[in-house]
Write an enzyme that holds these catalytic residues in place. Structure first.
Site: not given
Length: 464
Positions: A390-392
């Site tokens: 997700n965040d990456i």
């Protein structure tokens, strides 16, 4: 059979060199196995040499510890899942911290009874006790968050940092007081406050910073071991503790750089946490204007591609989808499609988590590339397949200056011609930030368990 002090020192030096070679080997997947062998041989030599130390008066407790500890370690190694490795590492760090505390207190009592308390030893005992205590409780909290026993959300309250600073200063004062008074009461109070500080330091840290916390606690455990080495006059323990301490600190710096966050901001905490409860994935996607796709849709694009990059994340680890991805790679490569894997430094919950999982599935090392190597290739990639990350992959890190993750280096999969993201739901990642990738025209979400979705992809490709 015993060894002279000079010969014992030489054997310990050899063990230390093997530990260094082991650490060097772990810097790359292709040499990691060899590095592990070096480290194992070094530890075996160190244990045998210690058993030949003429200072040993009785072997009863030593063999009991080896049998009990070895049995527990073997059982854990055989039973532990790779998805549970981060919390296992945190638990093992706590053992090192607790050992440092117990050694400090036991050594103090022995030397006080013998009347051999020296100023240098007292300082070593004080430092070893408070580093070990902080490591112990801090690691327990990290274990609880990773295991789901505690909420992954940051726990913050007014004047929290002032309290931590005050306790830190108080620890320094108590260490000096212990140095001057040689009081058991002061040592116990110092230890109790350090235990509380370890709790307070980690409880405000959210899930987004967990990779840094793991490496940071690894560093703390190394310093605790080094302090114990000074206490026991063990040169080998000093060497190994320093190796772990420095390598953990360097790794923490690398992790912070990968997240564009300072080490101080991580310690201050308050970033990231658990996602909200499950929701209807398709309904939420439609409400937010996000396109969803089926495994058959993704399979169609993939069979017509010439180059595919797969991005694994913690969702892959939770679903144990690495073996299914291996099968997907073989199926695609049989169609003369180039397949590569992209690894972000903080993918998963601990450094190297994704690399280990892919290696477990025998995915070739040369097809697994780090972020800096793979990012220039996304622009020439037909399909990027994001598996539980997700965040990456969030373009907000590059586009939205108001985003909490702005400035964090990401895998630039949005530049691929088509992106498919395998997710269970529309929940946010550990940073608690909505992913702008999902709203882009070239991105579709495939909802479901990562392993099941990848297996369906393989079936669809084979049937096409």
């Amino acid at each position: 059979m015993t060894l002279s002090p000079a010969l014992l020192a030489i054997v310990y030096l050899i063990s230390g060199c093997l530990f260094i070679l082991g650490l060097k080997g772990l810097t790359h997947p292709t040499t990691a196995r060899r590095g592990n062998v070096f480290a194992i041989v070094g530890m075996a030599i160190a244990i045998l040499a210690t058993l030949m130390d003429p200072a040993i008066a009785s072997y009863g407790f030593i063999f009991a510890g080896i049998i009990v500890g070895g049995s527990i370690g073997t059982f854990i190694a055989l039973k532990i899942k790779m998805t549970d490795m981060p919390q296992l590492v945190a638990a093992l760090h706590s053992f090192v911290g607790l050992a440092a505390v117990l050694v400090a207190i036991g050594t103090f009592l022995n030397h006080r009874t013998a009347g051999t308390l020296e100023p240098e030893l007292v300082i070593e005992l004080g430092i070893g006790a408070f580093i070990g205590a902080i490591t112990f409780t801090g690691s327990l909290i990290a274990f609880g968050k990773l295991q789901g026993l505690l909420s992954g959300n940051p726990v913050v309250f007014p004047y929290q940092h002032h309290l931590n600073l005050g306790l830190g200063i108080l620890l320094l004062i108590l260490t000096y007081s212990f140095y001057t008074t040689h009081s058991l009461g002061v040592l116990v109070l110092l230890t109790l406050i350090a235990l509380a500080l370890g709790f307070l330091l980690i409880i405000p840290i959210g899930g987004a910073d967990m990779p840094v916390v793991i490496s940071m606690l690894n560093s703390y455990s190394g310093w605790a071991a080094a302090a114990t080495g000074f206490t026991l006059n063990s040169k080998l323990l000093i060497i190994t503790g320093a190796l772990v301490g420095f390598s953990g600190a360097i790794l923490s710096y690398i992790m912070c750089h990968a997240m564009n966050r300072s080490f101080i901001s991580v310690i201050l905490g308050g970033f990231g946490g658990d996602a909200d409860g499950e929701e209807s994935a398709f309904a939420s996607a439609a409400e937010k204007g996000v396109k969803s796709a089926s495994p058959d849709d993704a399979a169609f694009f993939m069979t017509n591609a010439s180059k595919i990059i797969i991005i694994p994340g913690y969702g892959m680890a939770m679903a144990q989808a690495q073996h299914a991805l291996k099968e997907l790679s073989k199926t695609l490569e049989a169609l003369d499609i180039e397949v590569k894997y992209a690894i972000h430094p903080v993918a998963g919950r601990m450094p190297g988590h994704m690399n280990v999982l892919l290696a477990e599935a025998d995915i070739p090392y040369d097809s697994v590339l780090e972020m800096d190597e793979i990012n220039p290739e996304f622009a020439t990639t037909d399909v990027a397949l994001v598996v539980g990350a997700n965040d990456i992959t969030n373009p907000a890190a590059e586009l939205d200056k108001t985003s909490p993750i702005y400035g964090m280096p990401i895998l630039q999969c949005s530049k691929a011609k088509q992106v498919f993201v395998i997710k269970r739901s529309m929940n946010t990642g550990y940073a608690g930030v909505d992913n702008l990738l999902y709203y882009m025209d070239n991105c579709s979400l495939v909802f479901g368990d990562a392993k099941e979705v990848v297996e369906n992809l393989v079936l669809s490709i084979k049937e096409s």
